[in-house]
Design a protein around this motif. Sequence first.
Motif, PDB file in Angstrom:
ATOM      1  N   THR A   1      11.033   2.394  -2.409  1.00 50.17           N
ATOM      2  CA  THR A   1      10.984   3.846  -3.278  1.00 50.17           C
ATOM      3  C   THR A   1      12.002   4.911  -3.839  1.00 50.17           C
ATOM      4  OG1 THR A   1       8.359   3.636  -2.594  1.00 50.17           O
ATOM      5  CG2 THR A   1       9.894   5.572  -4.137  1.00 50.17           C
TER       6      THR A   1
ATOM      7  N   THR B   1       2.223   1.478  -3.094  1.00 47.85           N
ATOM      8  CA  THR B   1       1.169   2.328  -4.425  1.00 47.85           C
ATOM      9  C   THR B   1       0.445   3.765  -4.216  1.00 47.85           C
ATOM     10  OG1 THR B   1       0.408   0.106  -4.458  1.00 47.85           O
ATOM     11  CG2 THR B   1      -0.734   2.105  -5.210  1.00 47.85           C
TER      12      THR B   1
ATOM     13  N   SER C   1       0.571   2.414 -12.802  1.00 53.04           N
ATOM     14  CA  SER C   1       1.706   3.511 -12.291  1.00 53.04           C
ATOM     15  C   SER C   1       3.106   2.709 -11.873  1.00 53.04           C
ATOM     16  CB  SER C   1       1.596   3.517 -10.783  1.00 53.04           C
ATOM     17  OG  SER C   1       1.270   3.032  -9.785  1.00 53.04           O
ATOM     18  N   PHE C   2       2.905   1.530 -12.522  1.00 47.82           N
ATOM     19  CA  PHE C   2       4.145   0.932 -11.977  1.00 47.82           C
ATOM     20  C   PHE C   2       4.846   0.477 -13.254  1.00 47.82           C
ATOM     21  CE2 PHE C   2       2.787  -0.690  -7.825  1.00 47.82           C
ATOM     22  CZ  PHE C   2       4.562  -0.372  -6.894  1.00 47.82           C
TER      23      PHE C   2
ATOM     24  N   ALA D   1      -3.145   1.266  -9.851  1.00 48.74           N
ATOM     25  CA  ALA D   1      -1.966   1.313  -9.448  1.00 48.74           C
ATOM     26  C   ALA D   1      -1.095   0.585  -9.877  1.00 48.74           C
ATOM     27  CB  ALA D   1      -2.091   0.223  -8.300  1.00 48.74           C
TER      28      ALA D   1
ATOM     29  N   HIS E   1       0.854  -1.026   0.267  1.00 47.38           N
ATOM     30  CA  HIS E   1       0.219  -0.270   0.181  1.00 47.38           C
ATOM     31  C   HIS E   1       0.679   1.505   0.132  1.00 47.38           C
ATOM     32  CE1 HIS E   1      -3.687  -1.708   0.259  1.00 47.38           C
ATOM     33  NE2 HIS E   1      -3.974  -2.323   1.706  1.00 47.38           N
TER      34      HIS E   1
ATOM     35  N   HIS F   1      -3.714   5.342 -15.426  1.00 41.40           N
ATOM     36  CA  HIS F   1      -3.667   5.341 -14.279  1.00 41.40           C
ATOM     37  C   HIS F   1      -3.697   6.776 -13.045  1.00 41.40           C
ATOM     38  CE1 HIS F   1      -0.653   7.522 -10.757  1.00 41.40           C
ATOM     39  NE2 HIS F   1      -2.082   6.109 -10.247  1.00 41.40           N
TER      40      HIS F   1
END
Length: 473
Positions: free
Chosen positions: A280, A39, A192-193, A189, A36, A324
């Motif tokens: 990140t 994300t 976005s990756f 999500a 989470h 996204h």
Amino acid sequence: MTESWSERSVEEKESMGFAEDDGHTRTGTVWTATAHAITAIIGSGVLALPWSVAQMGWILGPFTLLACAIVTYYTANLLSDCYRTPDPIHGKRNHTYMDVVSSCLGPRNVFLCAIAQYALLWGTMVGYVITAATSMMAIDRSNCFHYKGRNAHCNTSGNLYLILFGIVELVLSQFPNLEKITVISLIAAAMSFAYSFISLFLCIFKLASNHTFQGTILGAKIGGTVSLSTKVWYAFQALGNIAFAYTYSMLLIEIQDTIKAPPPENKTMKRASLHGIGVTTIFYVSVGCIGYAAFGNKAPGNILTGFYEPFWLVDIANVAVIVHLIGAFQVYGQPIYAKYENYLSKKWPESVFFHKVYMLALPFCKPRAFRFTLCKLILRSAFVVLTILIAMMLPFFNAVVGLLGAIAFWPLTVHFPVSMYMAQAKIRRGQWQWVVLSFLSAIALLVSVLAAAGSVVDIIHRLKHVTMFKTKL
């Protein structure tokens, strides 16, 4: 010796009829919380990182990326200890960020927090519209260059794309709440990756094809169209871009509220924050630095707009951005809708406009009827239209992202977590912890002010050279 409630296993609690002290069953672990957190952090802000590093150079750029990560992690730990009040292990649960502010600092600070939080939510929605339109234009442009050649005239206007994005959001805004768009959120999500990793791959590929590292120690050089004042304002704006990329604290409490105990939720959340922010940060430093090494001081504001080949991969990345942002727009918008609809319905409890539910038959869908109130239909639509209009007037990706980072960094990432922790831990004025935390808050305030100033100056400058409602790439 009798076991305390927090020491009992989930199975024991469930056998007694409920899983936790507030009656809710929680199954979250350090790994779900980490997922989470990643994300929540990774988003469209990653696209501005190479440009941000380019404004600062090889020393200040990576240093700022690491410094923001360290500050975000530290204040996230402070905030984790405030999930339960007044005791971080056995105290009363706070289910949202504002609940923590209310418990620790009182109602006046809740109002100030609400201003910052909802300004960030709405501003992010504006930024997402701009980013989505930019990605649509990038697809159009890359395909134009691919089929007509790199010397073709491929400038494109974004107003049509802004309007198309707005139409999609008009429809999605009629979903009653976030629970009804869970699938959209999960897809968002994943997207976005997808575009983040494609961006990193493209930067690595370009760097390898260059056979040399680009960039300078101090970043963008003064000369030509870049004056000393422009360089300074851009550097301040880059601070905001990097701060925005690490925006996380405002969602931390909601994530922590999904974690089962034992062990204590704050202990699990701290591990999740370490893993999430650590992963990140590695990714952000890679994108920011490799992107800068590939493009040097000419790094584009949105890294994906700097690539035209392989056009199919660039198109996939930009489509992922658009998908996204379609979902993310609603994730940020639904709390705003819920807030003003709650307020208005309580203010006028007898009004047909706010309370009468209408039903429209939908023969090929489940459920078979679309339920709505006039308030939801009209006010949500008006809100989306207003957001699109503002995005048309301010089509400046980096400046808007920098301003959002400035809005979020000091109040939501540093000031409130620090103040709430000091209130809960009963740290008195003059103690060494008070001095250190107050100094951290003051530095963060300075960063936010500088970032906001740089972004506002850039917006004002660009408004002098742009025609309203004429968005171009």
